[in-house]
Scaffold this active site. Structure first.
Site, PDB file in Angstrom:
ATOM      1  CG  HIS A 143      55.858  32.235  49.689  1.00 56.01           C
ATOM      2  ND1 HIS A 143      57.237  32.156  49.685  1.00 56.01           N
ATOM      3  CD2 HIS A 143      55.569  33.516  49.328  1.00 56.01           C
ATOM      4  CE1 HIS A 143      57.752  33.321  49.351  1.00 56.01           C
ATOM      5  NE2 HIS A 143      56.755  34.174  49.132  1.00 56.01           N
ATOM      6  CG  ASP A 173      59.230  29.388  49.981  1.00 51.74           C
ATOM      7  OD1 ASP A 173      58.050  29.083  49.725  1.00 51.74           O
ATOM      8  OD2 ASP A 173      59.638  30.563  49.992  1.00 51.74           O
ATOM      9  N   GLY A 247      56.134  40.732  46.037  1.00 53.39           N
ATOM     10  CA  GLY A 247      56.117  40.594  44.584  1.00 53.39           C
ATOM     11  C   GLY A 247      57.472  40.202  44.031  1.00 53.39           C
ATOM     12  CG  ASN A 248      61.319  42.203  44.476  1.00 54.29           C
ATOM     13  OD1 ASN A 248      60.968  43.253  44.973  1.00 54.29           O
ATOM     14  ND2 ASN A 248      62.015  42.140  43.352  1.00 54.29           N
ATOM     15  CB  SER A 249      58.503  36.096  46.791  1.00 53.90           C
ATOM     16  OG  SER A 249      58.738  36.624  48.062  1.00 53.90           O
ATOM     17  CG  LEU A 304      66.478  10.088  61.852  1.00 49.46           C
ATOM     18  CD1 LEU A 304      66.844  10.664  63.209  1.00 49.46           C
ATOM     19  CD2 LEU A 304      67.430   8.959  61.476  1.00 49.46           C
ATOM     20  N   GLY A 305      62.048   9.276  60.818  1.00 50.10           N
ATOM     21  CA  GLY A 305      60.698   8.826  61.141  1.00 50.10           C
ATOM     22  C   GLY A 305      60.316   9.076  62.582  1.00 50.10           C
TER      23      GLY A 305
END
Length: 391
Positions: A143, A173, A247-249, A304-305
């Protein structure tokens, strides 16, 4: 008479001399013995005082060391000692946090997400990244770079470099980007399976973007294997009370040895009343994903679809996933599964939701077969599904 008187006089003189000598001898012996006793008492007192002082001093010293307390970021940590008085090898003092910050910070970068439009280049956001390869590979959150036309990296030295996207995985992520540089400082990836609740946790990153680069916060591990749902995806994360901000992400969560045990990803809620709950993707879960992104640019996962939702009958006898759609050329399609079927069991385990299916499939690879049971028109049908790759 004269002889007797002479005898008596001699006797008297001799007796007086003897008594006088005896008196003198007795006086001299008594004085010497008294002095020796006094000296002995003084010596014993000094000896006892010295021994008592030494024992008391050693006891108080060992007791003081055994209860030495450090309070990094208001966290009380008691330093433990062995019977020899030596400090335990795990040093959790403020100096240890300083050492971690000094060792890891050079490998933490700031990342800017930029997009071009009619008005020129615009900032979409910012975050942090971790240099994992000296040749310029950096891991961050997906992100952080999502939707970017241009990614800029700022090294701890202040140098700014353009970055290319090596691979992304929206589900976890995570993303890997690369800068054109050599001999960069790197972090050491640890083993998150050894993390325990109560361990010291240190977060490093660019809090609030470029305004506060290299911010260091410390706390403890609050919980392990938390399951957090975010944008429809279930994440297994480490919970910590180390302060984190926008900002830490993408930055590292480290243990007291300076090993990266997690990648900071989510902070719970926007409610200002919620404090001390931050989250990081476990590094053990991230390792294989990072490796795949570096080598293939993507992560291959079994599927599995099917698409569907949880259902339960009125009599509570039938519970599972109501199949709403079946993807073409998927394993489920090849196995004959149709819309309106209800998937009730997979790999011998009952399933009630899509998240149950995802957890079961974590132990499988693309191309492997898995047994399933579906409910159709009042009958239970067993079928084998060959797992396909998520598109």
């Amino acid at each position: 008479m004269d002889n007797n008187n002479g005898y008596d006089n001699i006797k008297d003189v001799s007796w007086e001399n003897v008594e006088s000598d005896k008196a003198k001898i007795k006086f001299i012996n008594s004085k010497r013995r008294s002095n020796m006793i006094r000296l002995g008492k003084v010596f014993c007192f000094i000896l006892v005082a010295a021994i008592s002082g030494g024992v008391s001093g050693a006891y108080m010293s060992s007791k003081k060391e055994a209860t030495k307390i450090y309070t990094p970021n208001n966290q009380v940590v008691v330093e433990s000692h062995e019977s020899t008085g030596k400090t335990n090898s795990q040093n959790t003092s403020q100096n240890s946090i300083t050492e971690v910050a000094e060792a890891v910070s050079p490998a933490v970068v700031g990342i800017s997400n930029k997009a071009e439009d009619y008005f020129g280049v615009q900032d979409l956001g910012s975050g942090s990244g971790i240099i994992i390869d000296s040749n310029g590979y950096i891991v961050t959150n997906y992100h952080v770079i999502q939707g970017a036309d241009k990614v800029m990296v700022k090294l701890s030295s202040g140098k700014i470099l353009d970055a290319s996207v090596a691979g992304v995985d929206e589900k976890s992520d995570l993303a890997v980007i690369k800068v054109n540089a050599k001999n960069l400082p790197i972090v050491k990836l640890g083993d998150s399976s050894k993390v325990k609740v109560g361990d010291i946790a240190i977060a490093i990153g660019n809090s609030l973007g470029g305004e506060f680069p290299g911010s260091v916060t410390a706390g403890i591990i609050s919980a392990l294997n938390r399951k957090i749902e975010y944008n429809g995806v279930i994440y297994k994360v480490i919970q910590t009370d180390a302060a984190m901000n926008p900002g830490n992400s993408g930055g590292p969560l480290c243990n007291i040895q300076g090993d990266v045990i997690g990648i900071n990803s989510l902070k719970l809620g926007t409610d200002s009343n919620i404090e001390g709950m931050s989250f990081a993707i476990t590094i053990n879960e991230a390792k294989n994903i990072i490796k795949s992104l570096m080598s293939n640019g993507k992560v291959s996962r079994p599927d599995l679809g099917i698409g569907g939702e949880s259902v339960i009958s009125q009599d509570n006898k039938i519970q599972g996933i109501y199949v709403q759609q079946v993807e073409k050329n998927s394993g489920a399609s090849a196995a004959g599964i149709k819309p309106t079927d209800i998937l009730i069991e997979l790999d011998g385990k009952k399933v009630k939701s899509i998240s149950d299916v995802e957890i079961i499939l974590e132990g499988y690879k693309v191309g492997e077969k898995i047994q399933s049971k579906i409910w159709r028109d009042g009958k239970v049908i067993e079928t084998e599904i060959t797992l396909s790759e998520i598109k």
